[in-house]
Every structure is written in structure tokens, then in C-alpha cells.
Write an enzyme that holds these catalytic residues in place. Structure first.
Site, PDB file in Angstrom:
ATOM      1  N   PHE A   1       0.875  -1.248   0.045  1.00 54.02           N
ATOM      2  CA  PHE A   1      -0.139  -0.019  -0.164  1.00 54.02           C
ATOM      3  C   PHE A   1       0.886   1.285  -0.018  1.00 54.02           C
ATOM      4  O   PHE A   1       1.768   1.391   0.855  1.00 54.02           O
ATOM      5  CB  PHE A   1      -0.998   0.036   1.269  1.00 54.02           C
ATOM      6  N   ASP A   2       0.643   2.214  -0.942  1.00 52.60           N
ATOM      7  CA  ASP A   2       0.926   3.521  -0.741  1.00 52.60           C
ATOM      8  C   ASP A   2       0.211   3.957   0.696  1.00 52.60           C
ATOM      9  O   ASP A   2      -0.451   3.415   0.869  1.00 52.60           O
ATOM     10  CB  ASP A   2       0.347   4.639  -1.930  1.00 52.60           C
ATOM     11  N   PHE A   3       0.978   5.234   1.185  1.00 51.18           N
ATOM     12  CA  PHE A   3       0.215   5.582   2.598  1.00 51.18           C
ATOM     13  C   PHE A   3      -0.583   6.983   2.413  1.00 51.18           C
ATOM     14  O   PHE A   3      -1.883   6.919   2.586  1.00 51.18           O
ATOM     15  CB  PHE A   3       1.100   5.820   3.448  1.00 51.18           C
ATOM     16  N   ASP A   4      -0.043   8.033   2.101  1.00 47.70           N
ATOM     17  CA  ASP A   4      -0.724   9.443   1.598  1.00 47.70           C
ATOM     18  C   ASP A   4      -1.856   9.164   0.799  1.00 47.70           C
ATOM     19  O   ASP A   4      -1.460   8.823  -0.356  1.00 47.70           O
ATOM     20  CB  ASP A   4       0.153  10.452   1.347  1.00 47.70           C
TER      21      ASP A   4
ATOM     22  N   ILE B   1      -0.970  -1.049  -4.327  1.00 40.59           N
ATOM     23  CA  ILE B   1      -2.374  -0.332  -4.415  1.00 40.59           C
ATOM     24  C   ILE B   1      -1.999   1.270  -4.026  1.00 40.59           C
ATOM     25  O   ILE B   1      -1.266   1.566  -3.141  1.00 40.59           O
ATOM     26  CB  ILE B   1      -3.097  -0.856  -3.369  1.00 40.59           C
TER      27      ILE B   1
END
Length: 213
Positions: free
Chosen positions: A8-11, A161
Site C-alpha cells: 500500500f501507498d500511504f498518503d 495499491i
């Protein structure tokens, strides 16, 4: 091939930091270029690293601008971030299903950790790859490949994602499938032009993707 991990990307993917990022850019840019930038102008700065952005805007002044950005951002971080619906509950269910979860972000590690703490999701992730861990950030494949290496998995066993073109491009550059999130501040139509294999309308869409492999 069975899906064994979700990267996963975060922001803008797990934590809604859009308002924080826009307000931070507006603060530092208003000081440097009074009246020249609007919040809408700042949308294009969401995704690239700070170094990439400020190299374009203020070449030769990157370090000073990044320092100003980080100071204001850290001061206002906790008050301006918000949660997306069903993120933590979905992550908990995915982990219970045996799916390995990882963060692959251009954010500094300490700020990823701070955001995860706010979400109450620190315990859910096997690893997190931040800007401190790599020489080249997304869209370079290095962060995605490093995540796979640390998880001990192949390219076919993971899906990346994210809410930005950099996430999809990094995944494809690494030979990994990509999923865009329709709650991206830039919108689903923007993401579709980068040809993600999946487009999530909500976090729970991941259940069907994982089950299908």
C-alpha cells in the site's frame, strides 16, 4: 498466482493526508511566491517526492524549502489528517486471512509511523518501505522490489495499491499488478489512464481480488 501480499501507498490511500499536504504546500509557497499558487495548483504535487517537486519549483533551494515544508507539516499533521472509511477493519480482515501487508511510500519512515499510529494500524504491517530505505523513490521500481525482497515473495504474488500515477507506474516498472483507488483526490478517471489492473471503489473490494488471485 495466489495473492500473498498487498503493498500500500500511504498518503491518500490509507490515510487522508490531502488537506494536510495542500495546506502545507500553500503555506511554504505563499511565503516564497505570494499570490502565485492556489490549492488546486497543489494537486499535482501530491505523489512525487518533495525533492522532485521543489527541484522543479525552486531549483537550488530544495533543502530550505523541504525543511520549511516539514516543519509546518509536522506541526499540523495530527489535526489535519482524517481516516478513510473501512480502512483499518479491512486491513484487519485481510491480515486474518493470511495476507501479508506492507507500506511502500515516498514519505519519510518516521512520518509513516506517525500516521500508522493515528490509524491504530501499526501492528498490521509486516514491513514498511519509506524514503529512508531507498535511493530511488516511486515511480522507480526500487521500493516495490525491496518490499518483495523483504517479504520473500515473487512479483506475481503481490499487488501494489495507490492513489497516484507514481504508484501504478512503480508497480508496472517492477512487474507487479497495480490497483488504483477511486477515492484518489485526482479521481478515478485520472488513474485509469495509467492502466491499473484493478480500480477499487472501496477498501472492501480487495476481498474479491485476493480471493480471485
Amino acid at each position: 498466482m495466489t495473492v500473498k501480499a498487498l503493498l500500500f501507498d500511504f498518503d491518500g490511500t490509507l490515510l487522508n493526508t490531502n488537506e494536510l499536504i495542500i495546506q502545507t504546500f500553500m503555506h511554504v509557497l505563499e511565503e516564497r511566491f505570494p499570490g502565485q499558487y492556489s490549492p488546486k495548483d497543489c494537486l499535482k504535487f501530491i505523489g512525487p517526492s518533495l525533492k522532485q517537486t521543489f527541484s522543479d519549483i525552486t531549483p537550488g533551494e530544495e533543502d530550505e524549502m523541504i525543511a520549511n515544508y516539514r516543519t509546518w507539516n509536522m506541526l499540523h499533521h495530527d489535526e489535519l489528517v482524517t481516516e478513510y472509511p473501512d480502512v483499518v477493519s479491512t486491513l484487519e480482515q485481510l491480515k486474518s486471512m493470511g495476507i501479508k501487508l506492507a507500506i511502500v511510500s515516498t514519505k519519510r519512515n518516521e512520518m509513516i509511523d506517525r500516521g500508522l499510529s493515528i490509524l491504530g494500524a501499526t501492528h498490521l504491517f509486516e514491513i514498511r518501505i519509506g524514503s529512508n530505505d531507498v535511493k530511488n523513490v516511486k515511480p522507480d521500481p526500487e521500493p516495490v522490489l525491496l518490499a518483495l525482497e523483504r517479504l520473500g515473495l515473487t512479483k506475481e504474488e503481490a499487488i501494489m495499491i495507490g492513489d497516484n500515477s507514481h504508484d501504478i507506474e512503480a508497480a508496472h516498472n517492477a512487474g507487479v499488478r497495480a490497483a488504483g483507488v477511486a477515492w484518489s483526490i485526482r479521481g478515478a478517471q485520472y488513474l485509469q489512464q495509467f492502466n491499473p489492473e484493478y480500480l477499487l471503489q472501496g477498501m472492501s473490494d480487495l476481498f474479491d481480488i485476493v480471493k480471485e488471485g
